[in-house]
Design an enzyme around this catalytic site. Structure first.
Site, mmCIF file in Angstrom:
data_model
loop_
_atom_site.group_PDB
_atom_site.id
_atom_site.type_symbol
_atom_site.label_atom_id
_atom_site.label_comp_id
_atom_site.label_asym_id
_atom_site.label_seq_id
_atom_site.Cartn_x
_atom_site.Cartn_y
_atom_site.Cartn_z
ATOM 1 N N GLN A 38 0.796 -1.057 -0.078
ATOM 2 C CA GLN A 38 -0.141 0.086 -0.124
ATOM 3 C C GLN A 38 0.901 1.123 -0.372
ATOM 4 O O GLN A 38 0.094 2.606 -0.124
ATOM 5 C CB GLN A 38 -0.971 0.349 1.390
ATOM 6 C CG GLN A 38 -2.353 -0.454 1.040
ATOM 7 C CD GLN A 38 -2.444 -1.635 0.795
ATOM 8 O OE1 GLN A 38 -1.744 -2.893 0.995
ATOM 9 N NE2 GLN A 38 -2.933 -2.686 -0.651
ATOM 10 N N ASN A 39 1.782 1.204 0.382
ATOM 11 C CA ASN A 39 2.909 2.153 0.108
ATOM 12 C C ASN A 39 2.739 2.755 -1.528
ATOM 13 O O ASN A 39 3.140 2.115 -1.740
ATOM 14 C CB ASN A 39 4.448 2.131 0.366
ATOM 15 C CG ASN A 39 5.289 3.721 0.284
ATOM 16 O OD1 ASN A 39 5.149 4.651 -0.418
ATOM 17 N ND2 ASN A 39 5.352 3.082 2.209
ATOM 18 N N ARG A 40 2.877 3.956 -1.254
ATOM 19 C CA ARG A 40 2.621 5.174 -2.895
ATOM 20 C C ARG A 40 4.030 5.271 -3.115
ATOM 21 O O ARG A 40 4.398 5.678 -4.536
ATOM 22 C CB ARG A 40 1.720 5.641 -2.986
ATOM 23 C CG ARG A 40 0.401 5.358 -2.552
ATOM 24 C CD ARG A 40 -0.899 6.541 -2.055
ATOM 25 N NE ARG A 40 -0.128 7.360 -1.207
ATOM 26 C CZ ARG A 40 -0.167 7.598 -0.541
ATOM 27 N NH1 ARG A 40 -1.895 8.625 -0.849
ATOM 28 N NH2 ARG A 40 -0.230 8.303 0.992
#
Length: 164
Positions: A38-40
């Site tokens: 989920q880290n962008r």
């Protein structure tokens, strides 16, 4: 839990250095920067660097940054933390940026990814902040914990630092 960060991903051609705080649990387990799905960070970098997408392979991700002369490291070399939240970080040991900048003198831009990275860098590198030959950018975190910043907002904020 005692946490130790990774060595920098850098080469002699890098002019920009992006700093996280300390890799989270998933990143430490996988021994990869920004490994949490989920880290962008990786999609954001691909977007800003006009790449079609972030490579799936980690070494290719690092190479994508290096090919654009962007290095990656963390403000914190080691700390104690339970979980992945920056707010849980204690007993910080900062990384040695004076030595890094001596070894890699082409660095002219330092970008801190999130508040904890910025706070730690500023705390342990007060003398470096006076250098007029380096631009410092304190940017919103790409972490999933920073959900109020949508991807387009992150891209707007980060684009000035990555493409001054």
């Amino acid at each position: 839990m005692n946490c130790t960060g990774f060595p920098p991903s850098i080469d002699k051609n890098c002019h920009t250095l992006i700093l996280g705080s300390m890799p989270g649990v998933t990143s430490l387990q996988q021994q990869q920067y920004y490994a949490h799905p989920q880290n962008r960070f990786w999609p954001l970098m691909a977007r800003l660097l006009n790449e079609p997408a972030a490579p799936a392979d980690y070494q290719q991700r690092l190479q994508m940054l290096l090919s654009h002369h962007i290095a990656l490291w963390d403000a914190i070399g080691s700390c104690e933390r339970t979980g992945s939240l920056d707010s849980a970080i204690k007993n910080v040991q900062g990384n040695d940026f004076t030595a890094l900048l001596q070894e890699y003198p082409r660095i002219r831009t330092i970008c801190c990814n999130g508040g904890k990275s910025a706070q730690t860098f500023q705390r342990y590198n007060k003398e470096l902040l006076h250098r007029t030959d380096i631009a410092f950018h304190f940017l919103p975190s790409t972490s999933p914990a920073n959900a109020r910043w949508r991807m387009d907002m992150l891209a707007d904020a980060w684009s000035q630092a990555i493409h001054p």
